[in-house]
Design a protein around this motif. Structure first.
Motif, short mmCIF file in Angstrom:
data_model
loop_
_atom_site.label_atom_id
_atom_site.label_comp_id
_atom_site.label_asym_id
_atom_site.label_seq_id
_atom_site.Cartn_x
_atom_site.Cartn_y
_atom_site.Cartn_z
N ARG A 1 -6.34 15.08 14.16
CA ARG A 1 -7.66 14.54 14.70
C ARG A 1 -7.68 13.10 14.92
N SER A 2 -7.00 12.13 14.33
CA SER A 2 -6.96 10.76 14.47
C SER A 2 -5.96 10.32 15.53
N PRO A 3 -6.54 9.44 16.35
CA PRO A 3 -5.50 8.81 17.21
C PRO A 3 -4.46 8.02 16.60
N VAL A 4 -3.27 7.99 17.18
CA VAL A 4 -2.05 7.26 16.52
C VAL A 4 -2.36 5.75 16.57
N LEU B 1 9.59 9.18 16.25
CA LEU B 1 9.32 10.24 14.93
C LEU B 1 8.37 9.85 13.88
N PHE B 2 7.97 8.65 14.00
CA PHE B 2 6.80 8.43 13.08
C PHE B 2 5.36 9.07 13.61
N GLU B 3 5.54 8.69 15.04
CA GLU B 3 4.59 9.18 16.00
C GLU B 3 4.22 10.69 15.89
N PRO C 1 20.74 11.75 9.82
CA PRO C 1 20.37 12.88 10.85
C PRO C 1 18.94 12.95 10.82
N ASP C 2 18.54 13.19 11.88
CA ASP C 2 16.83 13.23 12.32
C ASP C 2 16.09 13.95 11.36
N TYR C 3 16.57 14.84 10.65
CA TYR C 3 15.55 15.70 9.53
C TYR C 3 15.41 14.83 8.51
N VAL C 4 16.37 13.81 8.02
CA VAL C 4 16.22 12.81 7.09
C VAL C 4 15.18 11.94 7.29
N LEU C 5 15.30 11.24 8.59
CA LEU C 5 14.48 10.46 9.10
C LEU C 5 12.90 10.86 8.97
N ARG C 6 12.94 12.30 9.70
CA ARG C 6 11.56 13.03 9.89
C ARG C 6 10.93 12.97 8.26
N ALA C 7 11.96 13.30 7.48
CA ALA C 7 11.40 13.30 5.99
C ALA C 7 10.74 12.04 5.63
N ILE C 8 11.47 10.89 5.90
CA ILE C 8 11.03 9.51 5.48
C ILE C 8 9.82 9.39 6.10
N ALA C 9 9.51 9.77 7.38
CA ALA C 9 8.15 9.35 8.19
C ALA C 9 7.34 9.97 7.65
N HIS C 10 7.35 11.36 7.12
CA HIS C 10 6.48 12.21 6.51
C HIS C 10 5.98 11.66 5.09
N ILE C 11 7.03 11.20 4.28
CA ILE C 11 6.78 10.48 3.00
C ILE C 11 6.02 9.41 3.19
N LEU C 12 6.43 8.49 3.86
CA LEU C 12 5.63 7.13 4.04
C LEU C 12 4.37 7.19 4.49
N LEU C 13 4.11 8.17 5.42
CA LEU C 13 2.73 8.27 6.04
C LEU C 13 1.89 8.80 5.03
N ARG D 1 -1.28 -3.56 9.06
CA ARG D 1 -1.76 -4.89 9.19
C ARG D 1 -2.43 -5.18 10.54
N GLU D 2 -3.64 -5.47 10.41
CA GLU D 2 -4.61 -5.72 11.64
C GLU D 2 -4.32 -4.46 12.67
N GLY D 3 -4.72 -3.33 11.81
CA GLY D 3 -4.84 -2.18 12.80
C GLY D 3 -3.47 -1.48 12.92
N LYS D 4 -2.28 -2.37 12.95
CA LYS D 4 -1.02 -1.91 13.31
C LYS D 4 -0.19 -1.26 12.08
N LEU D 5 0.49 -0.16 12.37
CA LEU D 5 1.52 0.14 11.09
C LEU D 5 2.60 -0.34 11.48
N LEU D 6 3.20 -0.97 10.40
CA LEU D 6 4.41 -1.69 10.31
C LEU D 6 5.39 -0.79 9.41
N VAL D 7 6.40 -0.35 9.85
CA VAL D 7 7.43 0.64 9.12
C VAL D 7 8.84 -0.17 8.96
N ARG D 8 9.32 -0.19 7.88
CA ARG D 8 10.68 -0.71 7.83
C ARG D 8 11.63 0.49 7.01
N VAL D 9 12.66 0.73 7.56
CA VAL D 9 13.42 1.74 7.09
C VAL D 9 14.79 1.20 6.58
#
Ligand SMILES: [Zn+2]
Length: 228
Positions: free
Chosen positions: A19-22, A8-10, A58-70, A42-50
């Motif tokens: 245009r940027s690589p994930v 979901l985050f990707e 539901p997926d739409y909620v997790l997708r919303a969180i992903a969008h907000i955090l990114l 951290r060191e080029g790695k994205l670390l996410v904690r939900v």
């Protein structure tokens, strides 16, 4: 499930930065004391904690969180629909009840902290500091006591520069003025260190007592505390 969360985050990342690589990305559900979500690089790695309270959302909620955090991470505007969906879900009765229960359960073994369920000792300290001490007292560590000890209302611990207040008072049935009075008394200990008069320790000097009488709700607070 963790792989799905990363997916979901990707997806969200690609929408936000086509245009940027994930970057390498790790996303996991994590046990916070409260509903909380964090992202860091951290060191080029994205670390996410939900928050694990959102596990099974539901997926739409997790997708919303992903969008907000990114969006926060990359300083992009937050899409209003995502923000609304997330906020609605979090404030739904189902979620607030769940969060409340977990807070109670986790609260019991939580480490000492100024933020209680009802009162925040840091806030109370700062208010009293402004009202009575011209903001001049440096705030020590403020904590609620770990156990439900009734024998001491509160105390100032000079060794740790900490004001500790009995957790019994972190309760909506306790009037704010009672908690304020306990903190105010301990603040006076900060201001008036124990002095020796001959071989006697003078803990509550005349100046101390005079200043204590300046507390406006003194009578009300003392009456309440005596009834306990
Ligand atoms: Zn005292």
């Amino acid at each position: 499930m963790h792989g799905e969360l990363a997916q979901l985050f990707e997806d969200s990342y690609r929408q936000l930065r086509p245009r940027s690589p994930v970057p390498e990305l790790r996303a996991e559900f994590f046990t916070f004391a409260n509903i909380n979500n964090t992202i860091r690089m951290r060191e080029g790695k994205l670390l996410v904690r939900v928050s694990d309270l959102l596990e099974g959302a539901p997926d739409y909620v997790l997708r919303a969180i992903a969008h907000i955090l990114l969006a926060k991470m990359y300083r992009k505007p937050i899409d209003r629909e995502h923000a609304t969906r997330y906020r609605r879900y979090i404030s739904s009765q189902h979620m607030s009840r769940k969060a409340h229960l977990v807070r109670q359960r986790r609260g019991r073994k939580r480490i000492a902290s100024a933020q209680g369920h009802t009162y925040d000792l840091d806030v109370i300290f700062e208010e009293l500091n402004m009202r009575f001490f011209y903001g001049l007292l440096a705030r020590p560590t403020m904590t609620w006591s770990g156990e439900h000890a009734r024998n001491r209302l509160g105390h100032y611990d000079p060794a740790h520069n900490a004001i500790v207040v009995s957790r019994v008072f972190d309760d909506p049935r306790v009037p704010r003025c009672a908690v304020e009075y306990i903190v105010y008394h301990e603040m006076l200990h900060l201001k008036h260190p124990v002095r020796m008069r001959g071989s006697k320790r003078c803990v509550h000097s005349a100046e101390f007592q005079a200043e204590e009488r300046l507390f406006p709700a003194l009578g009300e607070a003392k009456t309440f505390l005596r009834r306990l």
